[in-house]
Write an enzyme that holds these catalytic residues in place. Structure first.
Site, PDB file in Angstrom:
ATOM      1  N   TYR A 162      56.725  88.240 -53.943  1.00  0.00           N
ATOM      2  CA  TYR A 162      56.283  89.503 -54.564  1.00  0.00           C
ATOM      3  C   TYR A 162      54.763  89.623 -54.499  1.00  0.00           C
ATOM      4  O   TYR A 162      54.219  90.709 -54.286  1.00  0.00           O
ATOM      5  CB  TYR A 162      56.782  89.586 -56.010  1.00  0.00           C
ATOM      6  CG  TYR A 162      56.255  90.789 -56.753  1.00  0.00           C
ATOM      7  CD1 TYR A 162      56.492  92.084 -56.298  1.00  0.00           C
ATOM      8  CD2 TYR A 162      55.494  90.641 -57.917  1.00  0.00           C
ATOM      9  CE1 TYR A 162      55.994  93.200 -56.976  1.00  0.00           C
ATOM     10  CE2 TYR A 162      55.009  91.742 -58.604  1.00  0.00           C
ATOM     11  CZ  TYR A 162      55.251  93.013 -58.131  1.00  0.00           C
ATOM     12  OH  TYR A 162      54.760  94.103 -58.802  1.00  0.00           O
ATOM     13  N   ARG A 169      50.800  95.599 -49.597  1.00  0.00           N
ATOM     14  CA  ARG A 169      50.823  97.004 -50.046  1.00  0.00           C
ATOM     15  C   ARG A 169      49.401  97.487 -50.291  1.00  0.00           C
ATOM     16  O   ARG A 169      49.016  98.564 -49.842  1.00  0.00           O
ATOM     17  CB  ARG A 169      51.657  97.128 -51.325  1.00  0.00           C
ATOM     18  CG  ARG A 169      51.531  98.495 -51.981  1.00  0.00           C
ATOM     19  CD  ARG A 169      52.549  98.713 -53.084  1.00  0.00           C
ATOM     20  NE  ARG A 169      52.500  97.733 -54.159  1.00  0.00           N
ATOM     21  CZ  ARG A 169      53.309  97.748 -55.227  1.00  0.00           C
ATOM     22  NH1 ARG A 169      54.228  98.699 -55.339  1.00  0.00           N
ATOM     23  NH2 ARG A 169      53.214  96.833 -56.156  1.00  0.00           N
ATOM     24  N   TYR A 224      46.348  94.524 -63.992  1.00  0.00           N
ATOM     25  CA  TYR A 224      46.881  93.225 -64.413  1.00  0.00           C
ATOM     26  C   TYR A 224      45.874  92.118 -64.081  1.00  0.00           C
ATOM     27  O   TYR A 224      45.252  92.134 -63.012  1.00  0.00           O
ATOM     28  CB  TYR A 224      48.175  92.899 -63.641  1.00  0.00           C
ATOM     29  CG  TYR A 224      49.458  93.523 -64.170  1.00  0.00           C
ATOM     30  CD1 TYR A 224      49.541  94.141 -65.407  1.00  0.00           C
ATOM     31  CD2 TYR A 224      50.615  93.462 -63.385  1.00  0.00           C
ATOM     32  CE1 TYR A 224      50.739  94.689 -65.851  1.00  0.00           C
ATOM     33  CE2 TYR A 224      51.818  94.009 -63.817  1.00  0.00           C
ATOM     34  CZ  TYR A 224      51.867  94.622 -65.062  1.00  0.00           C
ATOM     35  OH  TYR A 224      53.048  95.157 -65.491  1.00  0.00           O
ATOM     36  N   ARG A 237      52.639 104.047 -63.988  1.00  0.00           N
ATOM     37  CA  ARG A 237      53.861 103.871 -64.776  1.00  0.00           C
ATOM     38  C   ARG A 237      54.832 105.028 -64.623  1.00  0.00           C
ATOM     39  O   ARG A 237      56.041 104.865 -64.820  1.00  0.00           O
ATOM     40  CB  ARG A 237      53.512 103.683 -66.257  1.00  0.00           C
ATOM     41  CG  ARG A 237      52.682 102.447 -66.538  1.00  0.00           C
ATOM     42  CD  ARG A 237      53.456 101.179 -66.232  1.00  0.00           C
ATOM     43  NE  ARG A 237      52.656  99.978 -66.511  1.00  0.00           N
ATOM     44  CZ  ARG A 237      53.078  98.755 -66.238  1.00  0.00           C
ATOM     45  NH1 ARG A 237      54.260  98.555 -65.689  1.00  0.00           N
ATOM     46  NH2 ARG A 237      52.309  97.722 -66.489  1.00  0.00           N
ATOM     47  N   GLU A 344      65.451  95.620 -65.232  1.00  0.00           N
ATOM     48  CA  GLU A 344      64.382  96.607 -65.043  1.00  0.00           C
ATOM     49  C   GLU A 344      65.056  97.971 -64.922  1.00  0.00           C
ATOM     50  O   GLU A 344      66.109  98.089 -64.293  1.00  0.00           O
ATOM     51  CB  GLU A 344      63.585  96.271 -63.779  1.00  0.00           C
ATOM     52  CG  GLU A 344      62.470  97.256 -63.456  1.00  0.00           C
ATOM     53  CD  GLU A 344      61.608  96.799 -62.277  1.00  0.00           C
ATOM     54  OE1 GLU A 344      61.221  95.605 -62.232  1.00  0.00           O
ATOM     55  OE2 GLU A 344      61.341  97.631 -61.401  1.00  0.00           O
TER      56      GLU A 344
HETATM   57  C1  3EB Z   1      56.035  95.534 -64.234  1.00  0.00           C
HETATM   58  O1  3EB Z   1      55.931  96.413 -65.083  1.00  0.00           O
HETATM   59  C2  3EB Z   1      57.419  95.208 -63.771  1.00  0.00           C
HETATM   60  O2  3EB Z   1      55.207  96.383 -57.936  1.00  0.00           O
HETATM   61  O3  3EB Z   1      55.744  98.464 -57.559  1.00  0.00           O
HETATM   62  C3  3EB Z   1      57.759  97.645 -62.022  1.00  0.00           C
HETATM   63  C4  3EB Z   1      57.552  98.797 -61.255  1.00  0.00           C
HETATM   64  C5  3EB Z   1      57.328  96.432 -61.544  1.00  0.00           C
HETATM   65  C6  3EB Z   1      56.920  98.727 -60.015  1.00  0.00           C
HETATM   66  C7  3EB Z   1      55.771  97.437 -58.264  1.00  0.00           C
HETATM   67  C8  3EB Z   1      56.683  96.366 -60.307  1.00  0.00           C
HETATM   68  C9  3EB Z   1      56.481  97.489 -59.553  1.00  0.00           C
HETATM   69  O4  3EB Z   1      55.062  94.921 -63.774  1.00  0.00           O
HETATM   70  C10 3EB Z   1      57.553  95.164 -62.319  1.00  0.00           C
END
Ligand code: 3EB
Length: 359
Positions: A162, A169, A224, A237, A344
């Protein structure tokens, strides 16, 4: 009650191992379809329409493997095309596209010398292919991305896959001159599928840029800290797209994360409840950004990614406790991008959906 105009976009979750899943009116306006699971496609779809299979089985209520297809339809005449591994369908307002790339094509000595892994290169190539199509066809705004990555939690080349995907990406966004944080970053999901190619699919639009929504309970993913990988994930989001007279909400994949930390490790029921609290917070934010839209959790259509098929009954029980019985929920067997997460949930709203149970 807010009077909501119908959106010129419709999503259906249907079985394509049936002869006539779609009303003929929708059939001629089909932008593209994604098939989850292994069942053969026997439905008659327009010639040339993108039809992309993902090795990710749908799950029936008790957790048994099944199949389902996600079908996107617009309004008005559609054109289809391909650019290499990228297949697409578009009308005047909307573009659907899907690209699948095999990592083996990127497993070269030159790649190794460049210090990039095959998955990182495949991810970068998928994104640069998408962005060059958007430029070519003049669809400047991505409404939403979906990313499906085989063996997403496995480690190779000294890094979790990932995290490799996140590097590729971001490389693709940057190489295409796109911002990797802030209001222009699209909504997305990224989850693990069974062995197969990297799949990236998307919806893009013209006109107004969609509104990017963040979750006040969570750190923005593009911010993050580095404990989750050397490059932050590139997604917002949620997004709200103005389509015709309607507002369409796309909620990104949402999990049991508060701040930037995974909560309720090992407790799938509590993870579902925390995820619903996150979704509730984002629906509120979306209504603040688009007050005329009147989004509600009850009117969303949900896609639930489940790490262990045997958890479906518990997850379904939690969702039934929080949402009306009529809520539309598709379960898929997928790995979540963090090892410690079991579930998820993504959702969309604002356009009428046809669901398998409606047949
Ligand atoms: C998170 O909130 C959970 O890498 O595109 C959720 C939605 C998550 C999209 C992405 C990852 C992605 O981090 C994982």
């Amino acid at each position: 009650m807010i009077d909501v105009a119908p959106a010129p976009l419709k999503c259906a979750y249907l079985r394509l191992d049936r002869a006539t899943p779609l009303a003929s009116a929708s059939q001629s306006e089909l932008l593209g379809a994604m098939c989850f699971g292994a069942a053969p496609v026997t439905a008659a779809l327009p010639a040339g329409a993108p039809l992309v299979r993902v090795p990710m089985p749908a799950l029936a209520a008790a957790g048994a493997e099944d199949c389902a297809s996600e079908i996107w339809c617009g309004k008005g005449e559609v054109r289809y095309g391909t650019r290499g591994p990228l297949a697409f369908g578009y009308n005047r307002d909307l573009l659907f596209g899907a690209v699948q790339l095999h990592e083996t094509s990127f497993d070269t000595a030159a790649a190794a010398r460049a210090g990039k892994t095959p998955l990182q290169l495949a991810s970068e190539a998928a994104y640069t292919a998408v962005f060059s199509l958007l430029d070519e066809l003049a669809f400047p705004h991505v409404l939403r991305f979906w990313n499906y990555i085989a063996d997403i939690n496995a480690e190779s080349h000294g890094m979790e896959r990932y995290r490799q995907f996140n590097m590729g990406r971001q490389d693709g966004f940057l190489a295409s001159g796109r911002a990797v944080r802030g209001e222009v970053v699209p909504a997305a999901s990224a989850v693990g599928c069974d062995p197969g190619p990297l799949t990236v699919y998307f919806l893009a639009g013209r006109g107004q840029r969609p509104l990017a929504i963040e979750n006040p309970r969570q750190v923005s993913a593009y911010d993050y800290p580095s404990q989750y990988g050397p490059r932050a994930p590139t997604f917002s989001r949620a997004s709200v797209a103005r389509l015709g007279e309607a507002d369409v909400l796309f909620l990104s994949g949402t999990a049991s994360i508060v701040g930037h930390q995974s909560l309720h490790v090992g407790d799938v029921a509590a993870q579902v409840r925390e995820t619903l609290a996150n979704i509730d917070a984002m629906v509120r934010e979306a209504n603040r950004a688009a007050p005329q839209a009147g989004f509600t959790m009850e009117a969303l259509c949900y896609k639930v990614y489940v790490r262990r098929a045997s958890d479906v009954p518990v997850i379904a029980r939690e969702l039934r406790a929080a949402l009306p019985a009529s809520t539309r929920i598709l379960y898929l067997r997928a790995d979540i991008c963090r090892q410690d997460l079991l579930v998820e949930i993504e959702a969309t709203a604002g356009h009428p959906m046809q669901f398998m149970a409606d047949e």
